[in-house]
Motif scaffolding. Structure first.
Motif, short mmCIF file in Angstrom:
data_model
loop_
_atom_site.label_atom_id
_atom_site.label_comp_id
_atom_site.label_asym_id
_atom_site.label_seq_id
_atom_site.Cartn_x
_atom_site.Cartn_y
_atom_site.Cartn_z
N ILE A 1 15.19 30.01 28.20
CA ILE A 1 15.69 29.38 29.42
C ILE A 1 14.50 28.80 30.19
CG2 ILE A 1 16.79 29.75 31.67
CD1 ILE A 1 18.46 31.92 30.44
N THR A 2 14.66 27.59 30.67
CA THR A 2 13.67 27.00 31.58
C THR A 2 14.40 26.60 32.85
OG1 THR A 2 13.98 24.78 30.66
CG2 THR A 2 12.25 26.15 29.68
N GLY A 3 13.64 26.19 33.84
CA GLY A 3 14.28 25.81 35.08
C GLY A 3 13.30 25.31 36.11
N TYR A 4 13.76 25.25 37.33
CA TYR A 4 12.86 24.89 38.43
C TYR A 4 13.39 25.47 39.73
CZ TYR A 4 16.03 21.06 39.91
OH TYR A 4 17.11 20.32 40.36
N LEU A 5 12.49 25.65 40.66
CA LEU A 5 12.83 26.12 41.99
C LEU A 5 12.81 24.94 42.95
CD1 LEU A 5 13.19 28.29 44.27
CD2 LEU A 5 10.68 28.43 44.34
N ASN A 6 13.87 24.76 43.68
CA ASN A 6 13.92 23.78 44.77
C ASN A 6 13.94 24.56 46.07
OD1 ASN A 6 14.50 21.89 46.71
ND2 ASN A 6 16.12 20.88 45.55
N ARG A 7 12.84 24.48 46.81
CA ARG A 7 12.75 25.24 48.06
C ARG A 7 13.56 24.60 49.18
NH1 ARG A 7 9.23 29.31 47.69
NH2 ARG A 7 7.63 29.24 46.04
#
Length: 440
Positions: A140-146
């Motif tokens: 799994i990959t992803g990203y954080l959107n603050r």
């Protein structure tokens, strides 16, 4: 008659109905009334009334990404929305080859938002509190959107109701619309008759009835562009010590599996759900999908199918394995009005001589935010709500051609980018609802 003088009746006091009322009143409309079937408001079984809703910009459609980004700025206006919005950040997960996740990431980057790529366990570890147990996030990959988080849904609706009444709008509970009053065989609408016999006359009727639209008005557009679907939710009760360990977690959304979850509420409850095709409940000769809720079925209206209990627990285990071993303390079948392309339905009925307006088919992203499960963030835009502005513009004939076509009542649904809408919902089997033992 000038628009501002039209006697306007809005049926439904969810985010569509209330935001439309607010927008019209702020534009100088002087006679706006909202009615709702629920005897207490916000409606206890309304999709707009819940613990929380995801507030995010992470869409593969840039139209919704931009609207969400603008709305988030207004959510930060504490004079109007108090502490309803919580900027916890949103972690967007998916398989490495997820096109939806990739497009959402690019749109967030293009808007200059605070995003961080997450491509290994060490990176994931950095965005969760140190005492929170997390999974390995293998494959799994992803990203954080603050620049996102969640909103207290029930609190937001109450604030919106107060704004409508402060602007001079009238809101009536316990008024279930059962019939449109129309002229002869024409669809020109002059009011609504309620189940208790009350008649509300109007120059303009706005149907903002959400998942009840099809069953309440079966002769309109049901089956052609929208239908009601039930979505499954569960809650976990944490101890104060456990809640403190997870309090500062971001919202988590897996666009591949559909699983999503929130950080603990002030009551130490964690809500989890799965973005899925959902369930229909076909009723009557026309087999119209009709919500089954705590109001219609007080004893079992909150129960979800056993299979979804397991699915929710499996999804939680892939994010916070320790929490996955705790019992579920509550479930909810939450009903949405889904359009078949996930775009909203906003526009006049083409045969109503501009007397009957649709404001519905939130498809789960009119008060939350992920196509079918999170949409609260769209409630505000500049000095008006996004939804309210769009409906008010549609009423006044001010929508651009592009947007009017996108939301048109008589459009041919486009191919949706929402995976769950490409699948056929299951018919709800009441024999397969969960038992207390299933929640342990």
């Amino acid at each position: 008659m000038a628009n501002e003088q039209r006697k306007t009746l809005i049926v439904g006091s969810g985010c569509f109905g209330l935001s439309t009322a607010r927008a019209l009143l702020k534009r100088g409309w002087t006679d706006v009334t909202v009615i709702d079937r629920a005897t207490t408001l916000p409606a206890p079984d309304g999709a707009s009334n819940d613990l929380n809703r995801v507030v995010r910009t992470s869409y593969s459609d840039p139209f919704y990404s931009k609207m969400a980004s603008d709305a988030i700025q207004e959510w930060k206006n504490r004079d109007e929305w108090h502490d309803a919005y919580h900027e916890s950040g949103v972690v967007v997960l998916g398989s490495p080859d997820s096109d939806y996740k990739h497009q959402a990431y690019l749109h967030d980057l293009e808007m200059g938002l605070r995003v961080e790529s997450l491509d290994n366990q060490a990176a994931f570890r950095q965005v969760f509190p140190p005492k929170a147990t997390i999974a390995s996030f293998e494959n799994i990959t992803g990203y954080l959107n603050r620049d996102g988080g969640w909103a207290n849904a029930g609190q937001g609706v109450k604030l919106l109701m107060n704004q409508v009444t402060a602007l001079g709008g009238k809101i009536h509970a316990g008024k279930a619309a059962v019939e449109l009053i129309q002229q002869g065989e024409s669809l020109k609408t002059t009011g609504v008759r309620c189940g208790d016999g009350t008649v509300f006359e109007a120059d303009l009727v706005v149907l903002a009835t959400g998942s009840w639209t099809g069953s309440a008005f079966p002769d309109l557009l049901t089956g052609k562009i929208y239908q009601a679907t039930g979505q499954c939710i569960a809650m976990i009760q944490l101890t104060p010590e456990e809640a403190d360990a997870y309090r500062d977690c971001p919202v988590v959304l897996d666009v591949t599996s559909g699983f999503y979850m929130f950080p603990p509420t002030d009551q130490n409850l964690v809500k989890i759900a799965v973005h899925a095709p959902g369930y229909t409940r076909s009723v009557g000769e026309k087999n119209i999908s009709t919500p089954r809720t705590i109001t219609s079925d007080p004893e079992t209206g909150l129960l979800i199918p056993k299979a979804n209990v397991k699915e929710l627990r499996d999804g939680l285990r892939k994010v916070h394995p320790t929490l996955a071993e705790k019992p579920f303390v509550a479930t909810r079948m939450c009903w949405y009005n889904d359009s078949f392309d996930s775009d909203w339905v906003i526009g006049y009925h083409p045969k109503s001589e501009k007397s009957l307006m649709f404001a519905t088919a939130g498809s789960g992203h009119a008060y939350k935010s992920y196509r079918a499960f999170f949409s609260f963030k769209f409630i505000t835009y500049s000095d008006e709500q996004v939804i309210g502005r769009l409906v008010a513009d549609a009423i006044e004939g001010k929508l651009s051609t592009e947007v009017a076509v996108k939301f048109a009542v008589d459009r041919t649904p486009n191919d949706s980018d929402d995976f769950r809408l490409k699948m056929v919902p299951e018919e709800l089997d009441l024999n397969q609802l969960c038992t207390p033992e299933d929640l342990l």
